[in-house]
Scaffold this motif. Structure first.
Motif, PDB file in Angstrom:
ATOM      1  N   HIS A 325       0.788  -1.230   0.000  1.00 36.77           N
ATOM      2  CA  HIS A 325       0.000   0.000   0.000  1.00 36.77           C
ATOM      3  C   HIS A 325       0.821   1.283   0.000  1.00 36.77           C
ATOM      4  O   HIS A 325       0.260   2.362  -0.259  1.00 36.77           O
ATOM      5  CB  HIS A 325      -0.936   0.008   1.218  1.00 36.77           C
ATOM      6  N   ALA A 326       2.098   1.212   0.280  1.00 30.37           N
ATOM      7  CA  ALA A 326       2.923   2.424   0.314  1.00 30.37           C
ATOM      8  C   ALA A 326       3.331   2.825  -1.100  1.00 30.37           C
ATOM      9  O   ALA A 326       3.656   1.975  -1.928  1.00 30.37           O
ATOM     10  CB  ALA A 326       4.164   2.204   1.174  1.00 30.37           C
ATOM     11  N   GLY A 327       3.331   4.125  -1.350  1.00 33.47           N
ATOM     12  CA  GLY A 327       3.678   4.619  -2.678  1.00 33.47           C
ATOM     13  C   GLY A 327       5.118   5.054  -2.829  1.00 33.47           C
ATOM     14  O   GLY A 327       5.539   5.404  -3.932  1.00 33.47           O
ATOM     15  N   SER A 328       5.868   5.055  -1.745  1.00 31.26           N
ATOM     16  CA  SER A 328       7.262   5.481  -1.817  1.00 31.26           C
ATOM     17  C   SER A 328       8.048   4.848  -0.678  1.00 31.26           C
ATOM     18  O   SER A 328       7.465   4.343   0.292  1.00 31.26           O
ATOM     19  CB  SER A 328       7.364   7.014  -1.707  1.00 31.26           C
ATOM     20  N   TYR A 329       9.360   4.912  -0.795  1.00 31.67           N
ATOM     21  CA  TYR A 329      10.232   4.404   0.264  1.00 31.67           C
ATOM     22  C   TYR A 329       9.962   5.150   1.566  1.00 31.67           C
ATOM     23  O   TYR A 329       9.785   4.531   2.628  1.00 31.67           O
ATOM     24  CB  TYR A 329      11.693   4.571  -0.158  1.00 31.67           C
ATOM     25  N   THR A 330       9.909   6.466   1.503  1.00 36.12           N
ATOM     26  CA  THR A 330       9.695   7.272   2.708  1.00 36.12           C
ATOM     27  C   THR A 330       8.375   6.927   3.370  1.00 36.12           C
ATOM     28  O   THR A 330       8.299   6.765   4.598  1.00 36.12           O
ATOM     29  CB  THR A 330       9.731   8.767   2.360  1.00 36.12           C
ATOM     30  N   GLU A 331       7.325   6.818   2.585  1.00 38.42           N
ATOM     31  CA  GLU A 331       6.008   6.515   3.131  1.00 38.42           C
ATOM     32  C   GLU A 331       6.014   5.154   3.821  1.00 38.42           C
ATOM     33  O   GLU A 331       5.435   4.984   4.908  1.00 38.42           O
ATOM     34  CB  GLU A 331       4.973   6.528   2.008  1.00 38.42           C
ATOM     35  N   ALA A 332       6.688   4.184   3.238  1.00 39.87           N
ATOM     36  CA  ALA A 332       6.744   2.843   3.826  1.00 39.87           C
ATOM     37  C   ALA A 332       7.503   2.850   5.151  1.00 39.87           C
ATOM     38  O   ALA A 332       7.061   2.238   6.134  1.00 39.87           O
ATOM     39  CB  ALA A 332       7.395   1.878   2.850  1.00 39.87           C
ATOM     40  N   GLU A 363      11.069  11.425  -6.122  1.00 40.68           N
ATOM     41  CA  GLU A 363       9.924  11.555  -5.225  1.00 40.68           C
ATOM     42  C   GLU A 363       9.625  10.279  -4.453  1.00 40.68           C
ATOM     43  O   GLU A 363       9.017  10.334  -3.383  1.00 40.68           O
ATOM     44  CB  GLU A 363       8.680  11.963  -6.033  1.00 40.68           C
ATOM     45  N   THR A 364      10.058   9.138  -4.967  1.00 36.10           N
ATOM     46  CA  THR A 364       9.656   7.874  -4.344  1.00 36.10           C
ATOM     47  C   THR A 364      10.822   7.027  -3.822  1.00 36.10           C
ATOM     48  O   THR A 364      10.593   6.050  -3.116  1.00 36.10           O
ATOM     49  CB  THR A 364       8.834   7.016  -5.325  1.00 36.10           C
ATOM     50  N   GLY A 365      12.053   7.368  -4.166  1.00 36.53           N
ATOM     51  CA  GLY A 365      13.195   6.558  -3.768  1.00 36.53           C
ATOM     52  C   GLY A 365      13.729   6.920  -2.385  1.00 36.53           C
ATOM     53  O   GLY A 365      13.177   7.755  -1.670  1.00 36.53           O
ATOM     54  N   ILE A 366      14.824   6.266  -2.001  1.00 39.23           N
ATOM     55  CA  ILE A 366      15.464   6.593  -0.723  1.00 39.23           C
ATOM     56  C   ILE A 366      15.932   8.050  -0.759  1.00 39.23           C
ATOM     57  O   ILE A 366      16.679   8.428  -1.665  1.00 39.23           O
ATOM     58  CB  ILE A 366      16.696   5.697  -0.479  1.00 39.23           C
ATOM     59  N   PRO A 367      15.528   8.865   0.193  1.00 35.49           N
ATOM     60  CA  PRO A 367      16.028  10.254   0.210  1.00 35.49           C
ATOM     61  C   PRO A 367      17.549  10.276   0.349  1.00 35.49           C
ATOM     62  O   PRO A 367      18.130   9.550   1.160  1.00 35.49           O
ATOM     63  CB  PRO A 367      15.350  10.855   1.438  1.00 35.49           C
ATOM     64  N   LEU A 368      18.196  11.121  -0.443  1.00 32.87           N
ATOM     65  CA  LEU A 368      19.652  11.195  -0.389  1.00 32.87           C
ATOM     66  C   LEU A 368      20.135  11.595   0.999  1.00 32.87           C
ATOM     67  O   LEU A 368      21.167  11.102   1.472  1.00 32.87           O
ATOM     68  CB  LEU A 368      20.161  12.201  -1.434  1.00 32.87           C
ATOM     69  N   SER A 369      19.401  12.461   1.659  1.00 32.11           N
ATOM     70  CA  SER A 369      19.814  12.889   3.005  1.00 32.11           C
ATOM     71  C   SER A 369      19.763  11.741   3.995  1.00 32.11           C
ATOM     72  O   SER A 369      20.557  11.680   4.933  1.00 32.11           O
ATOM     73  CB  SER A 369      18.924  14.041   3.486  1.00 32.11           C
ATOM     74  N   TRP A 370      18.848  10.800   3.789  1.00 31.53           N
ATOM     75  CA  TRP A 370      18.759   9.643   4.681  1.00 31.53           C
ATOM     76  C   TRP A 370      19.970   8.728   4.495  1.00 31.53           C
ATOM     77  O   TRP A 370      20.480   8.167   5.461  1.00 31.53           O
ATOM     78  CB  TRP A 370      17.482   8.855   4.408  1.00 31.53           C
ATOM     79  N   LEU A 371      20.417   8.572   3.260  1.00 29.41           N
ATOM     80  CA  LEU A 371      21.588   7.746   3.002  1.00 29.41           C
ATOM     81  C   LEU A 371      22.791   8.231   3.798  1.00 29.41           C
ATOM     82  O   LEU A 371      23.583   7.448   4.306  1.00 29.41           O
ATOM     83  CB  LEU A 371      21.930   7.758   1.510  1.00 29.41           C
ATOM     84  N   ALA A 372      22.918   9.551   3.903  1.00 27.95           N
ATOM     85  CA  ALA A 372      24.083  10.132   4.563  1.00 27.95           C
ATOM     86  C   ALA A 372      24.013  10.028   6.077  1.00 27.95           C
ATOM     87  O   ALA A 372      25.032  10.201   6.753  1.00 27.95           O
ATOM     88  CB  ALA A 372      24.225  11.593   4.154  1.00 27.95           C
ATOM     89  N   LYS A 373      22.834   9.757   6.632  1.00 28.98           N
ATOM     90  CA  LYS A 373      22.676   9.750   8.088  1.00 28.98           C
ATOM     91  C   LYS A 373      23.117   8.444   8.743  1.00 28.98           C
ATOM     92  O   LYS A 373      23.278   8.389   9.959  1.00 28.98           O
ATOM     93  CB  LYS A 373      21.212  10.031   8.455  1.00 28.98           C
ATOM     94  N   VAL A 374      23.301   7.396   7.964  1.00 31.62           N
ATOM     95  CA  VAL A 374      23.664   6.095   8.525  1.00 31.62           C
ATOM     96  C   VAL A 374      25.095   6.144   9.048  1.00 31.62           C
ATOM     97  O   VAL A 374      26.009   6.591   8.358  1.00 31.62           O
ATOM     98  CB  VAL A 374      23.522   4.986   7.466  1.00 31.62           C
ATOM     99  N   THR A 375      25.300   5.697  10.274  1.00 30.36           N
ATOM    100  CA  THR A 375      26.637   5.643  10.857  1.00 30.36           C
ATOM    101  C   THR A 375      27.544   4.737  10.021  1.00 30.36           C
ATOM    102  O   THR A 375      27.138   3.656   9.612  1.00 30.36           O
ATOM    103  CB  THR A 375      26.571   5.110  12.305  1.00 30.36           C
ATOM    104  N   ASN A 376      28.754   5.204   9.773  1.00 22.47           N
ATOM    105  CA  ASN A 376      29.715   4.468   8.944  1.00 22.47           C
ATOM    106  C   ASN A 376      29.148   4.192   7.557  1.00 22.47           C
ATOM    107  O   ASN A 376      29.400   3.131   6.964  1.00 22.47           O
ATOM    108  CB  ASN A 376      30.130   3.145   9.603  1.00 22.47           C
ATOM    109  N   ALA A 377      28.411   5.181   7.030  1.00 21.52           N
ATOM    110  CA  ALA A 377      27.738   4.980   5.749  1.00 21.52           C
ATOM    111  C   ALA A 377      28.712   4.605   4.643  1.00 21.52           C
ATOM    112  O   ALA A 377      28.435   3.693   3.848  1.00 21.52           O
ATOM    113  CB  ALA A 377      26.970   6.246   5.367  1.00 21.52           C
ATOM    114  N   ALA A 378      29.842   5.266   4.579  1.00 21.20           N
ATOM    115  CA  ALA A 378      30.774   5.008   3.471  1.00 21.20           C
ATOM    116  C   ALA A 378      31.227   3.556   3.456  1.00 21.20           C
ATOM    117  O   ALA A 378      31.255   2.904   2.398  1.00 21.20           O
ATOM    118  CB  ALA A 378      31.976   5.944   3.574  1.00 21.20           C
ATOM    119  N   SER A 379      31.563   3.000   4.625  1.00 22.65           N
ATOM    120  CA  SER A 379      32.021   1.605   4.662  1.00 22.65           C
ATOM    121  C   SER A 379      30.871   0.643   4.400  1.00 22.65           C
ATOM    122  O   SER A 379      31.070  -0.412   3.775  1.00 22.65           O
ATOM    123  CB  SER A 379      32.689   1.303   6.003  1.00 22.65           C
TER     124      SER A 379
END
Length: 390
Positions: A325-332, A363-379
């Motif tokens: 039922h969710a229309g986007s990653y964020t909504e889910a 509009e529906t994918g993983i927000p770029l800002s969310w990707l950057a918030k994950v600890t040790n994101a680069a690794s």
């Protein structure tokens, strides 16, 4: 090393694996808060990436498990997924159960890297490792060559154990001989030690998991599915991996359902067809069909209907409802957090599934800002790229 996936699906699968890390980290702040009204009070319409704080749990029922964690950190589910990812990376994208077991024990056991909550299947699995090892030592000692003193037998056990905990098969003989040679120069004693190590190695069991049907059975699956995407071996390796931590038939069945869902989505099949295929593996097909009914996304209502706890028969229908039922990653992800309960466990199927469908950005994918918030994101993302290199 490489997972053998079609080139045209690599971007979607890369996004999917990243989507698991993001979804887990986004959910951590309100994880295991069961009162949806309290979740709305604390998080409002944007409940993601809140700092884990005990005061959130002063109203309504909940369990605060993440003292000392910070915004962007992942739960024990993410930690376990990282262990399996490391094992896949070390074994050319193949599942080596013994290697996975050793890494799991080293990471979560005494002296390991993990600092945080230990769930029931992990705790019992660690206990089983110890019990299995004691039984393997007993079996090995019963077949040791005659002529050794009791002191020599005790010393040989002490000598070989560090190696049987991190090596197996043909890897054992040379380092075991070298270790024993520091104390005993006699060839017969060294050969007895090698015999001891190899016998222990043979007796260590592959199915080390707890008799448990909770979400740790499925949360680690995304990198495994990526490595066996479209393979006829997927169901077999799924069962083997699951029984390392969850040696339970229902847990295995739900895991096969989740793995097949992700596999079809990773291959580019539509959500409806992927769900149809996955449901055939589910222990309770009716609940999943009910979860797909209707046209409105209601994470809270799904929790009210099916349950919010860690048990798979509750979590999987909630996952299917949100995905359908969710229309986007964020909504889910927000619907999953608002539902409450074991949001981090459910996140490891919801996040990869939605990211496989919607990708990154827009509009529906993983927000770029969310990707950057994950600890040790680069690794984290570097490991994904290494796993999927062709």
């Amino acid at each position: 090393m490489a997972c053998k996936i079609p080139h045209e699906r690599k971007a979607a699968i890369t996004a999917a694996l990243a989507g698991g890390w993001v979804a887990d980290a986004a959910s951590l702040g309100l994880h295991w808060l069961y009162n949806s009204e309290r979740i709305a009070e604390v998080g409002g319409q944007t409940p993601e990436f809140l700092p884990p704080r005990a005061d959130y749990y002063t109203k309504g029922f909940g369990y605060f498990a993440h003292e000392g964690k910070h915004v962007g950190d992942v739960s024990h589910y993410g930690a376990a997924t990282g262990v399996l990812t490391d094992s896949l990376l070390a074994n050319n994208a193949a599942l080596d159960v013994r290697d996975y077991q050793r890494r799991f024990r080293a990471f979560f056991g005494p002296g390991g890297q993990w600092r945080g909550f230990i769930d029931n299947p992990t705790r019992i699995t660690l206990e089983n490792f110890n019990a299995n090892e004691r039984e393997a030592v007993k079996q090995a000692q019963d077949t040791m060559p005659a002529g050794l003193t009791e002191k020599q037998k005790r010393v040989l056990v002490q000598k070989v154990m560090p190696y049987t905990r991190r090596l197996s098969g043909d890897q054992l003989a040379q380092p075991v001989r070298e270790a024993i040679n520091l104390t005993y120069k006699e060839a017969k004693v060294q050969e007895a030690g090698v015999h001891l190590a190899e016998t222990i190695d043979r007796y260590l069991v592959r199915e080390s998991g707890a008799d448990d049907m909770q979400l740790p059975a499925v949360s680690k699956l995304p990198p495994l599915v990526a490595c066996f995407c479209g393979s006829s071996d997927l169901m077999e390796v799924t069962e083997a991996a699951v029984r390392v931590t969850n040696n339970n038939d229902d847990a295995v069945a739900w895991a096969k359902c989740a793995a097949l869902l992700l596999d079809r989505l990773f291959q580019g099949e539509g959500l409806s067809g992927a769900m149809d295929a996955a449901i055939t593996e589910a222990p309770d097909q009716e609940s999943l069909n009910r979860a797909r009914a209707g046209s409105e996304l209601n994470g809270v209502g799904a929790g009210d209907t099916f349950g919010r706890t860690c048990y798979l028969h509750e979590a999987m229908p909630v996952i299917f409802h949100i995905l359908n039922h969710a229309g986007s990653y964020t909504e889910a992800i927000r619907a999953n957090i608002h539902c409450g309960g074991d949001s981090c466990g459910r996140a490891w199927i919801i996040g990869p599934a939605m990211a496989a469908i919607h990708g990154v950005g827009g509009e529906t994918g993983i927000p770029l800002s969310w990707l950057a918030k994950v600890t040790n994101a680069a690794s984290r993302y570097e490991d994904i790229e290494s796993l999927l290199v062709s």
